[in-house]
Design an enzyme around this catalytic site. Structure first.
Site, PDB file in Angstrom:
ATOM      1  N   ARG A 201     -53.641  65.108  30.910  1.00  0.00           N
ATOM      2  CA  ARG A 201     -54.921  64.990  30.749  1.00  0.00           C
ATOM      3  C   ARG A 201     -55.148  63.292  30.765  1.00  0.00           C
ATOM      4  O   ARG A 201     -54.535  63.037  29.786  1.00  0.00           O
ATOM      5  CB  ARG A 201     -54.991  65.644  29.608  1.00  0.00           C
ATOM      6  CG  ARG A 201     -57.055  65.837  29.264  1.00  0.00           C
ATOM      7  CD  ARG A 201     -56.820  66.468  27.498  1.00  0.00           C
ATOM      8  NE  ARG A 201     -55.578  68.044  27.301  1.00  0.00           N
ATOM      9  CZ  ARG A 201     -56.274  68.999  27.610  1.00  0.00           C
ATOM     10  NH1 ARG A 201     -58.024  68.941  28.330  1.00  0.00           N
ATOM     11  NH2 ARG A 201     -55.616  69.778  27.173  1.00  0.00           N
TER      12      ARG A 201
ATOM     13  N   GLU B 127     -59.606  78.849  39.425  1.00  0.00           N
ATOM     14  CA  GLU B 127     -59.990  79.481  38.280  1.00  0.00           C
ATOM     15  C   GLU B 127     -60.810  81.009  38.970  1.00  0.00           C
ATOM     16  O   GLU B 127     -61.340  81.225  40.222  1.00  0.00           O
ATOM     17  CB  GLU B 127     -61.425  78.891  38.113  1.00  0.00           C
ATOM     18  CG  GLU B 127     -61.953  79.803  36.598  1.00  0.00           C
ATOM     19  CD  GLU B 127     -61.112  78.892  35.314  1.00  0.00           C
ATOM     20  OE1 GLU B 127     -60.022  78.357  35.613  1.00  0.00           O
ATOM     21  OE2 GLU B 127     -61.816  78.499  34.796  1.00  0.00           O
TER      22      GLU B 127
ATOM     23  N   ARG C 113     -57.525  80.439  34.400  1.00  0.00           N
ATOM     24  CA  ARG C 113     -56.509  79.416  35.784  1.00  0.00           C
ATOM     25  C   ARG C 113     -55.713  80.091  36.462  1.00  0.00           C
ATOM     26  O   ARG C 113     -55.003  80.529  35.236  1.00  0.00           O
ATOM     27  CB  ARG C 113     -55.991  77.984  34.622  1.00  0.00           C
ATOM     28  CG  ARG C 113     -55.497  76.913  35.692  1.00  0.00           C
ATOM     29  CD  ARG C 113     -56.553  75.338  36.105  1.00  0.00           C
ATOM     30  NE  ARG C 113     -56.508  74.226  37.455  1.00  0.00           N
ATOM     31  CZ  ARG C 113     -55.925  73.942  36.305  1.00  0.00           C
ATOM     32  NH1 ARG C 113     -56.283  73.674  35.095  1.00  0.00           N
ATOM     33  NH2 ARG C 113     -55.610  72.749  36.827  1.00  0.00           N
TER      34      ARG C 113
ATOM     35  N   LYS D 161     -67.709  73.628  36.888  1.00  0.00           N
ATOM     36  CA  LYS D 161     -66.594  73.840  36.302  1.00  0.00           C
ATOM     37  C   LYS D 161     -66.695  75.775  36.094  1.00  0.00           C
ATOM     38  O   LYS D 161     -67.942  76.131  35.116  1.00  0.00           O
ATOM     39  CB  LYS D 161     -66.958  73.816  34.646  1.00  0.00           C
ATOM     40  CG  LYS D 161     -65.666  73.375  34.113  1.00  0.00           C
ATOM     41  CD  LYS D 161     -66.174  72.747  32.471  1.00  0.00           C
ATOM     42  CE  LYS D 161     -64.506  72.990  31.621  1.00  0.00           C
ATOM     43  NZ  LYS D 161     -63.912  74.293  31.459  1.00  0.00           N
TER      44      LYS D 161
HETATM   45  P1  AMP Z   1     -60.928  72.319  29.719  1.00  0.00           P
HETATM   46  O1  AMP Z   1     -60.127  74.163  29.421  1.00  0.00           O
HETATM   47  O2  AMP Z   1     -62.944  73.439  28.769  1.00  0.00           O
HETATM   48  O3  AMP Z   1     -60.356  72.173  29.060  1.00  0.00           O
HETATM   49  O4  AMP Z   1     -61.623  72.719  31.133  1.00  0.00           O
HETATM   50  C1  AMP Z   1     -60.249  72.306  31.664  1.00  0.00           C
HETATM   51  C2  AMP Z   1     -60.639  73.665  32.876  1.00  0.00           C
HETATM   52  O5  AMP Z   1     -61.457  74.532  32.915  1.00  0.00           O
HETATM   53  C3  AMP Z   1     -59.647  74.494  33.740  1.00  0.00           C
HETATM   54  O6  AMP Z   1     -58.551  74.055  33.276  1.00  0.00           O
HETATM   55  C4  AMP Z   1     -60.035  74.974  34.746  1.00  0.00           C
HETATM   56  O7  AMP Z   1     -59.363  77.266  33.995  1.00  0.00           O
HETATM   57  C5  AMP Z   1     -61.250  75.845  34.210  1.00  0.00           C
HETATM   58  N1  AMP Z   1     -62.207  75.170  35.739  1.00  0.00           N
HETATM   59  C6  AMP Z   1     -62.889  75.479  35.656  1.00  0.00           C
HETATM   60  N2  AMP Z   1     -63.446  74.963  37.207  1.00  0.00           N
HETATM   61  C7  AMP Z   1     -62.902  73.955  37.750  1.00  0.00           C
HETATM   62  C8  AMP Z   1     -62.638  73.453  38.473  1.00  0.00           C
HETATM   63  N3  AMP Z   1     -63.794  72.644  39.587  1.00  0.00           N
HETATM   64  N4  AMP Z   1     -61.712  72.355  37.784  1.00  0.00           N
HETATM   65  C9  AMP Z   1     -60.904  72.201  37.324  1.00  0.00           C
HETATM   66  N5  AMP Z   1     -60.994  73.042  36.951  1.00  0.00           N
HETATM   67  C10 AMP Z   1     -61.584  73.862  36.751  1.00  0.00           C
END
Ligand code: AMP
Length: 525
Positions: free
Chosen positions: A376, A264, A219, A214
């Site tokens: 989601r 990302e 994004r 992650k």
């Molecule tokens: P969150 O914002 O904490 O809900 O985490 C989701 C976000 O993590 C996504 O919207 C992406 O911007 C980011 N992200 C980073 N690495 C990845 C990945 N390998 N797959 C999907 N999202 C990712």
């Protein structure tokens, strides 16, 4: 009455109607009365826009110019109004402003006073009939006799209510169902739910899950069709101009397309280490001297999904197939680190590698799942390191069921001046023996008891792990811990050494400074 005159009348009736269902019926009835060709314009105007969302042009005027007389000539039709707006938007060069105003003045001269009022409201984007986007979408579904879910999916893919309306009017449910992603129309990104452990992800994904690092950046969605490249942010702002280096990578390294990739970007310092989120956002907002910014703050791109390859739409295909298409399109370059695992032990190993490499956690994706724009759910999980706080137990609820006889649900507080502020509750983390001991201890500290909750003197400090700090409408502190659980009883700490509310607020802010989320409405990209 002309179709436009009836739209004006409808606007008045919508304003005068309170009930949502009544508004819906009025809208659907009007749309159904129109020939398919007129439906797109009607929906655009009813959405309070002069031009469809997907039209990159703008009217470029502040308001509808004043006109003499009124209602001269044949009655205005939707097509007349749309043509006038399109011609005004097309005016270019030196005399463009005057040309636009002239065109709109001519339009206004043909309108009745009431029509003119509605036109003026459309031009300024303030129709305000109380027919919000969601209601218009429902009316479109009703008009075509199509299930709302199918109309909604088409809207997600096309991003334009007018386009959905035309499709629905011409081809009904079948046409809406056949809608696919299009290059040049950004899709809402698929989002992830928080999981606290890998067993949950493995169970939800049928025993095998695809883990990816992650990345702690922003994004992007990249579209390529021949020479044309466009990049959108998570909130679907067009950031193509701000990211010439990303565009360059797309031109140089990716196939001609039509191609849509999800990924990302992370900003790097001179030594190649990831920079904080605020630095990255400077790149996203930049519209001048973008080349210099790209040199100062280079970006690393990590692609993790492919929604279209060689013009083939992939969002309904399983993750595993989309990943194969992604690997083929990129030649394996700039991909997110990834591993397919079938056990929690293997998952934890990958997680440890991600943390050691400086990332905030991993994503766990269901290999069989389709891409759900804007969705989601449990198809994508995020698993992050839990952070801990030192909280003071302020009260405890009496347990029930297996926990009967114990004080088992602890109200957690942080220091706020000389007092303590509630920030969450948890019944997780203690063993049976610890519960029994804690019950005795808290009972001795009791200051009030309403039969269910026992308030205690704030003396017991516990270390609490959590996954996220959220805004709370119920706690006066304004903040609440998500997925709180006790990790240790801190008998070595006095209540005066517990975490403070000010510290918690800083941790809350930091979540958005460094992570990919964002407080509602608080971030532009
Ligand atoms: P969150 O914002 O904490 O809900 O985490 C989701 C976000 O993590 C996504 O919207 C992406 O911007 C980011 N992200 C980073 N690495 C990845 C990945 N390998 N797959 C999907 N999202 C990712």
């Amino acid at each position: 009455m002309s179709d436009f005159a009836r739209l004006v009348e409808l606007a008045g009736r919508l304003e005068a109607t309170r009930g949502r269902l009544d508004k819906l019926a009025l809208l659907a009835e009007y749309l159904r009365s129109l020939p398919p060709d007129a439906v797109g314009d009607a929906v655009t105007f009813l959405s309070g826009r002069a031009l469809p969302v997907s039209d990159p042009r703008t009217l470029g005027v502040r308001g509808l110019p004043a006109a003499e007389g009124g209602g001269a000539g044949p009655p205005l039709t939707l097509a007349d109004v749309a043509a006038a707006f399109a011609e005004a938007a097309d005016a270019r060069g030196g005399g463009a402003r005057r040309a636009r105003e002239e065109r709109l003045r001519a339009l206004a001269a043909r309108a009745t006073p009431r029509e003119r009022e509605i036109l003026a409201r459309i031009v300024t984007g303030e129709l305000r009939t109380g027919a919000a986007e969601g209601l218009v979408l429902e009316a479109i579904a009703l008009m075509a006799g199509a299930p709302l879910a199918i109309a909604r999916r088409a809207f997600l893919l096309l991003g334009d209510l007018a386009a959905v309306a035309v499709l629905a009017a011409r081809g009904g449910t079948a046409a809406l169902e056949a809608t696919t992603a299009r290059v040049g129309v950004p899709l809402l990104p698929m989002l992830a739910e928080l999981a606290t452990d890998f067993d949950e992800a493995l169970a939800a994904h049928g025993g095998s899950t695809a883990l990816e690092y992650k990345y702690d950046g922003a994004r992007i969605q990249l579209h390529k069709d021949g020479d044309r490249v466009a990049v959108w942010s998570r909130r679907l702002s067009d950031v193509t101009r701000s990211l010439p280096d990303v565009v360059e990578v797309a031109r140089r390294e990716l196939p001609a397309g039509p191609l849509i990739l999800d990924g990302e970007v992370v900003a790097l310092d001179a030594a190649g280490r990831p920079l904080p989120f605020q630095e990255l956002m400077r790149r996203f907002r930049r519209v001048h001297e973008v080349e210099a910014a790209a040199r100062e703050l280079p970006l690393a791109i990590h692609f993790f999904d492919c929604l279209m390859a060689d013009g083939r739409p992939l969002i309904d295909r399983p993750y595993a197939e989309r990943w194969a298409a992604l690997a083929a399109a990129t030649g394996g370059r700039r991909l997110a680190e990834r591993a397919l695992v079938t056990s929690a032990a293997a998952a934890r190993e990958f997680f440890a590698r991600a943390l050691a490499a400086g990332h905030e956690g991993v994503m766990a994706k269901d290999p069989a799942s389709a891409y759900e724009p804007g969705g989601r759910g449990k198809r994508w999980f995020k698993v992050k390191v839990a952070e801990t706080l030192d909280c003071v137990i302020l009260a405890a609820d009496r347990g029930s069921g297996r926990r009967r006889g114990w004080l088992s649900n602890y109200h957690l507080g942080v220091r706020d001046g000389g007092a303590f502020a509630d920030v969450g509750k948890t019944f997780k983390g203690l063993t049976d023996t610890q519960f029994a001991a804690m019950t005795a201890r808290l009972s001795a500290l009791a200051v009030a008891d309403d039969g269910y909750t026992v308030s205690v003197r704030p003396e017991v400090v516990v270390e609490v792990a959590y996954n996220e700090i959220q805004k709370s409408p119920t706690y006066p502190s304004g903040l609440a811990l998500r997925f709180a659980r006790v990790t240790r009883i801190r008998d070595d700490k006095a209540p005066g050494q517990a975490t403070t509310l000010a510290e918690l607020r800083r941790l809350y802010e930091r979540q958005f400074a460094t992570k990919g989320g964002g407080p509602p409405g608080g971030r532009s990209a």
